[in-house]
Design a protein around this motif. Structure first.
Motif, PDB file in Angstrom:
ATOM      1  N   SER A  67     -16.618  22.249   8.956  1.00 41.31           N
ATOM      2  CA  SER A  67     -17.604  23.186   8.024  1.00 41.31           C
ATOM      3  C   SER A  67     -16.718  24.648   7.878  1.00 41.31           C
ATOM      4  O   SER A  67     -16.988  25.185   6.771  1.00 41.31           O
ATOM      5  N   SER A  68     -15.570  24.878   8.597  1.00 40.54           N
ATOM      6  CA  SER A  68     -14.795  26.122   8.338  1.00 40.54           C
ATOM      7  C   SER A  68     -13.836  25.653   7.058  1.00 40.54           C
ATOM      8  O   SER A  68     -13.789  26.550   6.128  1.00 40.54           O
ATOM      9  N   PHE A 122     -14.470  27.798   3.385  1.00 39.39           N
ATOM     10  CA  PHE A 122     -13.280  28.606   2.720  1.00 39.39           C
ATOM     11  C   PHE A 122     -12.752  27.998   1.611  1.00 39.39           C
ATOM     12  O   PHE A 122     -12.250  28.447   0.508  1.00 39.39           O
ATOM     13  N   GLY A 123     -12.842  26.668   1.390  1.00 41.94           N
ATOM     14  CA  GLY A 123     -12.596  25.869   0.394  1.00 41.94           C
ATOM     15  C   GLY A 123     -13.631  26.303  -0.736  1.00 41.94           C
ATOM     16  O   GLY A 123     -13.235  26.476  -1.976  1.00 41.94           O
ATOM     17  N   ASN A 124     -14.912  26.097  -0.487  1.00 41.99           N
ATOM     18  CA  ASN A 124     -15.847  26.732  -1.376  1.00 41.99           C
ATOM     19  C   ASN A 124     -15.600  28.018  -2.115  1.00 41.99           C
ATOM     20  O   ASN A 124     -15.653  28.330  -3.224  1.00 41.99           O
ATOM     21  N   LEU A 125     -15.154  29.048  -1.211  1.00 37.97           N
ATOM     22  CA  LEU A 125     -15.257  30.365  -1.546  1.00 37.97           C
ATOM     23  C   LEU A 125     -13.863  30.284  -2.332  1.00 37.97           C
ATOM     24  O   LEU A 125     -13.678  31.104  -3.262  1.00 37.97           O
ATOM     25  N   GLY A 143      -8.654  25.888   4.620  1.00 31.29           N
ATOM     26  CA  GLY A 143      -9.735  25.799   3.329  1.00 31.29           C
ATOM     27  C   GLY A 143      -9.475  26.957   2.479  1.00 31.29           C
ATOM     28  O   GLY A 143      -9.577  26.668   1.240  1.00 31.29           O
ATOM     29  N   ALA A 144      -8.820  28.260   2.810  1.00 31.83           N
ATOM     30  CA  ALA A 144      -8.524  29.229   1.955  1.00 31.83           C
ATOM     31  C   ALA A 144      -7.435  28.638   1.238  1.00 31.83           C
ATOM     32  O   ALA A 144      -7.082  29.136   0.089  1.00 31.83           O
ATOM     33  N   ILE A 145      -6.460  27.816   1.856  1.00 30.80           N
ATOM     34  CA  ILE A 145      -5.267  27.416   1.028  1.00 30.80           C
ATOM     35  C   ILE A 145      -5.533  26.343   0.091  1.00 30.80           C
ATOM     36  O   ILE A 145      -4.968  26.272  -0.977  1.00 30.80           O
ATOM     37  N   ILE A 146      -6.230  25.272   0.417  1.00 29.08           N
ATOM     38  CA  ILE A 146      -6.368  24.151  -0.518  1.00 29.08           C
ATOM     39  C   ILE A 146      -7.485  24.367  -1.598  1.00 29.08           C
ATOM     40  O   ILE A 146      -7.528  23.937  -2.625  1.00 29.08           O
TER      41      ILE A 146
END
Length: 483
Positions: free
Chosen positions: A72-73, A77-80, A387-390
């Motif tokens: 979920s994390s 952050f991937g969606n954001l 997630g923020a990186i990919i």
């Protein structure tokens, strides 16, 4: 700032609930596949199965919660990142670390709740599930007749029917062997038809037989005189009734107190108590081993010094006994004592090993109470910056990355725990190995995400590879021209 926190919390809660339900469903299916043979064909009521699955949901929380936290994390952050909302948040002056702060608080609350759950609730659930699963697996399958096949599930009887009706209540061409003692059939019954029904209290199965014959062995055991006319007795009947005790097919609940001392059924306070009691037993065995070992060693050394046990009768030395029969006897006696000492050590080792094994299990379970809570924080610390990186949302790349990292964590944790159980590692290192290994990775990913690193950008690596190749070609051309 409050709106940003609320936005991130709302973006996290929904994927977390969805992934948690999916992971729990998959784990429950794996549990059912594992114990399908113990559940099918035994006539369990629906509430027994539901009770077993509810206990299994609580038990699988230790695996479902960290995995859903990681997945979920990454998705959040991937969606954001994919929708450029992280860019807007950073443009508003809010760093990624501050944006993650509310989620760290929420995950911290989940971790604290998982710790109290594993300490107070999980031991009770393990106790109830362990006793229920033991009774489920011990219960016999329901009585079921297959045409042309002998059924021996009822103790003392073997029943075969050539055919049966569609509803299974009417049997044709019956053959019933009754085994009173030993493996021989003392009584045999044949019938053309049989009708099955249960008694009013469901404790007996009533079989109404029609138009048959019964052969009974009428021989008297240990008879002094042989009488051929009393070998067998034959009865012909038009209708008779036979009752079979079905008590063995009922699920009898085992007393849960029999399982209370198992390490998985104990909380932290009980683990400390059982560990202290186990240490007392270990210390007692060690003192006994030292006392008995010293007695054998002293006796062993006396043979080498004098050639006689305990109290030497002469002052003869080993040098004087070098070529004598007395020295040979002394050496044989010493070897016998050494063998006895070795046998004593082997016997004491067999007595000592169960207590050491229990001590290891208690320590492993003690550390497990804490690793569940810390693993939630660790996997969130890996998933959020990842997630923020990919910068990819949905169930595609995030699921793949989550599975890869969770498999790495699970494999390391499983191998280290197995090594701890085998005493190759201490319980502390065995239970915390996966967390120790992956913590630097979480720190590295967090650093890369805060510096806007393109860690998984294939184009970036392609450009670097091309630049390195061009440098290599230029160096080779320069060296060629110089020659």
């Amino acid at each position: 700032m409050k709106k940003v926190n609320l936005l991130i919390l709302q973006a996290f809660i929904k994927p977390f609930l969805v992934t948690f339900c999916i992971v729990m469903f998959v784990l429950l299916m794996l549990f059912l596949f594992k114990y399908i043979d113990d559940l099918i064909g035994k006539g369990f009521q629906w509430y027994v199965i539901l009770e077993l699955l509810s206990y299994q949901c609580a038990v699988q929380l230790s695996m479902a919660l960290p995995l859903s936290m990681l997945l979920s994390s990454i998705m959040t952050f991937g969606n954001l990142g994919e929708s450029y909302e992280l860019v807007a948040i950073k443009a508003a002056g809010v760093s990624l670390r501050k944006a993650m702060t509310p989620l760290f608080v929420v995950v911290g609350l989940f971790s604290a709740g998982s710790f109290f759950f594993s300490d107070y609730i999980l031991p009770v659930v393990n106790l109830k599930m362990g006793s229920l699963l033991y009774d489920v697996r011990k219960k016999k399958a329901d009585f079921f007749i297959k045409p042309g096949v002998f059924n021996s599930t009822i103790p003392g009887y073997s029943i075969r029917a050539k055919e049966k009706s569609e509803d299974g209540t009417t049997l044709y061409d019956l053959m019933i062997y009754q085994h009173m003692e030993g493996g021989t059939a003392d009584n045999i019954t044949f019938a053309k038809e049989g009708y099955i029904q249960n008694s009013a209290d469901n404790n007996y199965m009533v079989l109404k037989l029609m138009d048959g014959v019964r052969y009974e062995d009428a021989r008297v055991k240990n008879a002094k005189r042989y009488d051929p006319r009393q070998q067998f007795t034959r009865f012909r009947f038009k209708e008779t009734t036979t009752k079979f005790d079905m008590g063995t097919f009922k699920m009898n609940r085992t007393d849960q107190d029999l399982f209370k001392s198992h390490h998985q059924m104990l909380n932290l306070k009980q683990l400390r108590l059982y560990t202290d009691s186990n240490h007392v037993e270990i210390d007692s065995l060690e003192r006994m081993n030292v006392v008995e070992g010293k007695r054998y060693i002293n006796l062993f050394s006396s043979y080498f010094q004098t050639g006689k046990p305990a109290k030497p009768a002469t002052n003869v030395t080993l040098a004087a006994l070098e070529k004598s029969e007395q020295r040979r006897m002394a050496m044989n006696n010493a070897l016998n004592q050494a063998r006895q000492l070795k046998d004593l050590a082997d016997n004491k080792q067999m007595e000592y090993s169960p207590y050491v094994d229990k001590d290891i299990r208690y320590n492993i379970e003690w550390h497990r109470k804490f690793t569940l809570a810390v693993s939630c924080l660790l996997l969130f610390g890996i998933g959020a910056p990842l997630g923020a990186i990919i910068r990819k949302g949905g169930l595609g790349l995030p699921v793949v990355m989550a599975i890869i990292f969770f498999l790495i964590y699970h494999v390391i944790a499983t191998l280290a725990e197995k090594a701890a159980k085998d005493a190759s590692l201490t319980p502390m290192w065995g239970m915390w190995m996966a967390i120790i290994v992956l913590t630097p990775l979480a720190i590295f990913l967090t650093y890369k995400s805060t510096t806007d690193s393109k860690l998984f950008d294939a184009d970036q690596y392609k450009l670097k590879a091309e630049a390195l190749w061009n440098r290599l070609v230029a160096f080779l051309n320069k060296k060629k021209n110089s020659n």
